[in-house]
Design an enzyme around this catalytic site. Structure first.
Site, PDB file in Angstrom:
ATOM      1  CB  SER A 102      -0.974  -0.046   1.176  1.00  0.00           C
ATOM      2  OG  SER A 102      -2.072   0.815   0.988  1.00  0.00           O
ATOM      3  CG  HIS A 251      -5.514  -2.898   0.291  1.00  0.00           C
ATOM      4  ND1 HIS A 251      -4.708  -2.605  -0.786  1.00  0.00           N
ATOM      5  CD2 HIS A 251      -5.111  -2.077   1.301  1.00  0.00           C
ATOM      6  CE1 HIS A 251      -3.849  -1.654  -0.449  1.00  0.00           C
ATOM      7  NE2 HIS A 251      -4.077  -1.313   0.806  1.00  0.00           N
TER       8      HIS A 251
END
Length: 282
Positions: A102, A251
């Protein structure tokens, strides 16, 4: 570098203006840097570190404004990448494999483009080199509520977070970054105000001419962080890009599918250059 047990070591950089970076190191072999995501800290990547430390010297870093690292007066991707390079100087690491999830993936990409000689292989987890729209308004609202209320217990802080955040997994993730201050109140370990102040800057795309070394972009099939435009942008910047998609995860792929994720990481890092050159994907 060899570390038989985890050791924490804040590093004060000799580079002017570079913040002190906190690290935990384990294992021996070629150096690997692990960079976490927004609101996280290096210890969040402990399972990955344990999976690699039999073969590599693994450095779990707290990004500036996170964890136990020093806070920055102004934060953007080039400054964050510069702080990682300064840590490498202090740790006597001429180069390393760099893995980022991320926000950590954006910082890793910026480091590779700014200082390509410092990055051996680049692994980016579920993020693309593109600008993203703001999506953390509820989180910042919750962080401010905790900061204002000065809770006396973790359970009180959790209730305050739940007033704004629906996902219990996010609440539990944020609670990891609470600490007691000298008065006994719970406060954020990360620089919540600074992260909100500079949020727009870290949403921006990494900037640079690209990176010619081996790159693995690994993403979750159920995540919307790496879309068609993100993959295209990555291929434009990284000519030696390999792409892995992990099914049944989003994610947080390294947490939800650790076996598959860590196997892909190890295969990429241990493959010889010939294998990488021949592989269309990894």
């Amino acid at each position: 570098m060899v570390a038989n047990a985890t050791s924490y070591s804040p590093v004060a950089s000799s580079s002017p203006g570079a913040p002190r970076v906190h690290a935990s190191s384990s294992g021996e072999g070629p150096a690997v840097l692990l960079l976490h995501g927004l609101f996280g800290m290096g210890s969040n990547l402990g399972a990955m570190a344990r999976a690699l430390s039999d073969t590599f010297a693994v450095h779990q870093l707290d990004l500036p404004n996170h964890g136990r690292s020093q806070w920055m007066a102004q934060m953007d991707l080039p400054r964050l990448a510069g702080a990682i390079a300064a840590y490498m100087d202090e740790a006597a690491l001429a180069s390393a494999h760099v893995i980022g999830h991320s926000l950590g993936g954006k910082v890793a990409m910026q480091l590779a483009m700014d200082r390509p000689e410092r990055v051996e292989r680049l692994l980016v987890a579920d993020i693309a080199p593109v600008a993203y729209e703001a999506s953390h308004g509820a989180v910042f609202q919750a962080l401010a509520a905790v900061r204002s209320a000065q809770p006396q217990s973790r359970s009180e802080a959790a209730d305050l977070l739940r007033d704004s955040i629906e996902e219990e997994a996010v609440v539990q993730f944020l609670l990891l970054s609470l600490k007691r201050d000298p008065s006994g109140c719970y406060v954020w370990r990360f620089n919540a105000e600074g992260l909100e102040r500079d949020y727009a800057r870290i949403l921006e795309a990494p900037q640079g001419a690209g990176f010619d070394g081996p790159v693995l972009l690994i993403h979750g099939a159920d995540s919307n962080y790496v879309r068609t435009d993100g993959e295209a942008a990555a291929r434009a910047l990284f000519p030696k890009l390999h792409l892995v998609t992990i099914e049944g995860t989003g994610h947080w792929l390294h947490v939800e599918k650790p076996t598959e994720f860590n196997a892909a990481v190890r295969s990429f890092l241990t493959a010889d250059s010939g294998e990488l050159a021949e592989a269309a994907s990894w």
